[in-house]
Design an enzyme around this catalytic site. Structure first.
Site, mmCIF file in Angstrom:
data_model
loop_
_atom_site.group_PDB
_atom_site.id
_atom_site.type_symbol
_atom_site.label_atom_id
_atom_site.label_comp_id
_atom_site.label_asym_id
_atom_site.label_seq_id
_atom_site.Cartn_x
_atom_site.Cartn_y
_atom_site.Cartn_z
ATOM 1 N N GLU A 1 0.798 -1.520 -0.129
ATOM 2 C CA GLU A 1 0.464 0.008 -0.150
ATOM 3 C C GLU A 1 0.912 0.986 0.461
ATOM 4 O O GLU A 1 0.109 1.905 -0.610
ATOM 5 C CB GLU A 1 -1.285 -0.259 1.243
ATOM 6 N N VAL A 2 2.076 1.418 0.721
ATOM 7 C CA VAL A 2 2.597 2.017 1.067
ATOM 8 C C VAL A 2 3.835 2.609 -0.112
ATOM 9 O O VAL A 2 4.913 1.536 0.006
ATOM 10 C CB VAL A 2 3.085 2.671 2.453
ATOM 11 N N HIS B 1 9.811 -1.283 2.838
ATOM 12 C CA HIS B 1 9.496 -1.647 4.134
ATOM 13 C C HIS B 1 9.495 -2.335 4.501
ATOM 14 O O HIS B 1 8.708 -3.871 3.498
ATOM 15 C CB HIS B 1 8.154 -1.165 4.961
HETATM 16 P P1 5GP Z 1 1.969 -2.671 3.011
HETATM 17 O O1 5GP Z 1 0.418 -3.071 2.972
HETATM 18 O O2 5GP Z 1 2.392 -1.717 2.367
HETATM 19 O O3 5GP Z 1 2.923 -3.555 3.148
HETATM 20 O O4 5GP Z 1 2.300 -1.762 4.500
HETATM 21 C C1 5GP Z 1 1.826 -0.657 4.567
HETATM 22 C C2 5GP Z 1 1.574 -0.297 6.562
HETATM 23 O O5 5GP Z 1 1.979 0.960 6.772
HETATM 24 C C3 5GP Z 1 0.023 -0.430 6.911
HETATM 25 O O6 5GP Z 1 0.467 -2.151 7.830
HETATM 26 C C4 5GP Z 1 0.085 0.768 7.743
HETATM 27 O O7 5GP Z 1 -1.247 0.116 8.420
HETATM 28 C C5 5GP Z 1 0.690 1.596 7.488
HETATM 29 N N1 5GP Z 1 0.738 2.885 7.537
HETATM 30 C C6 5GP Z 1 0.352 3.089 6.800
HETATM 31 N N2 5GP Z 1 -0.064 4.300 7.352
HETATM 32 C C7 5GP Z 1 0.894 5.349 7.961
HETATM 33 C C8 5GP Z 1 1.311 5.646 9.335
HETATM 34 O O8 5GP Z 1 1.129 7.483 8.437
HETATM 35 N N3 5GP Z 1 2.354 5.785 10.254
HETATM 36 C C9 5GP Z 1 2.728 4.295 10.663
HETATM 37 N N4 5GP Z 1 3.102 4.571 11.803
HETATM 38 N N5 5GP Z 1 2.024 3.822 9.670
HETATM 39 C C10 5GP Z 1 1.180 3.467 8.395
#
Ligand code: 5GP
Length: 120
Positions: A98-99, A103
């Site tokens: 999502e981001v 990470h």
């Molecule tokens: P992905 O789905 O990209 O692997 O994970 C993105 C993660 O970023 C998700 O677990 C979500 O909860 C976390 N996340 C999204 N926005 C923020 C934020 O503003 N601060 C923090 N600490 N985590 C975030």
């Protein structure tokens, strides 16, 4: 193409707060805002990499070593090494990323179940 306005870029610039658990020259780690386990930490490189695909292709050996050394140290320092934990790097659309800043998730603190959920 890296989006410099993604949420983790804003955290790295200090524009959005985070609960920091670790930092060095190459790496920042902080608690996930929506934890999926008692321990849920995100470990990110400070460099501008979209995904593991981008990081593996373009990051220096030093950056790559720093990220994985940090992930292991963080898990150990959080007390997760003895009982075990999981690291995860969602990558791209099918990976559920999502981001768009690379990470690694660290999950710990409870039995984590199956490795991958199967859609019904
Ligand atoms: P992905 O789905 O990209 O692997 O994970 C993105 C993660 O970023 C998700 O677990 C979500 O909860 C976390 N996340 C999204 N926005 C923020 C934020 O503003 N601060 C923090 N600490 N985590 C975030």
């Amino acid at each position: 193409m890296y989006d410099p306005d993604n949420i983790f870029a804003k955290i790295l610039r200090g524009e959005i707060p985070c609960k920091k658990v670790y930092e060095d020259d190459h790496v920042l780690a902080f608690d996930d805002v929506n934890p999926q386990a008692p321990v849920h930490v995100l470990v990110i490189p400070k460099g501008a990499y979209v995904s593991l695909d981008d990081f593996a292709a373009k990051a220096s050996d030093g950056e790559i070593a720093a990220l994985f050394r940090a992930a292991g140290k963080i898990a150990r320092d959080l007390g997760a090494a003895e009982k075990g934990y999981r690291i995860l790097a969602n990558t791209g659309a099918d990976g559920g990323q999502e981001v768009p800043h690379f990470h690694i998730h660290i999950f710990a603190g409870r039995p984590l179940g199956r490795m991958v959920a199967r859609p019904e």
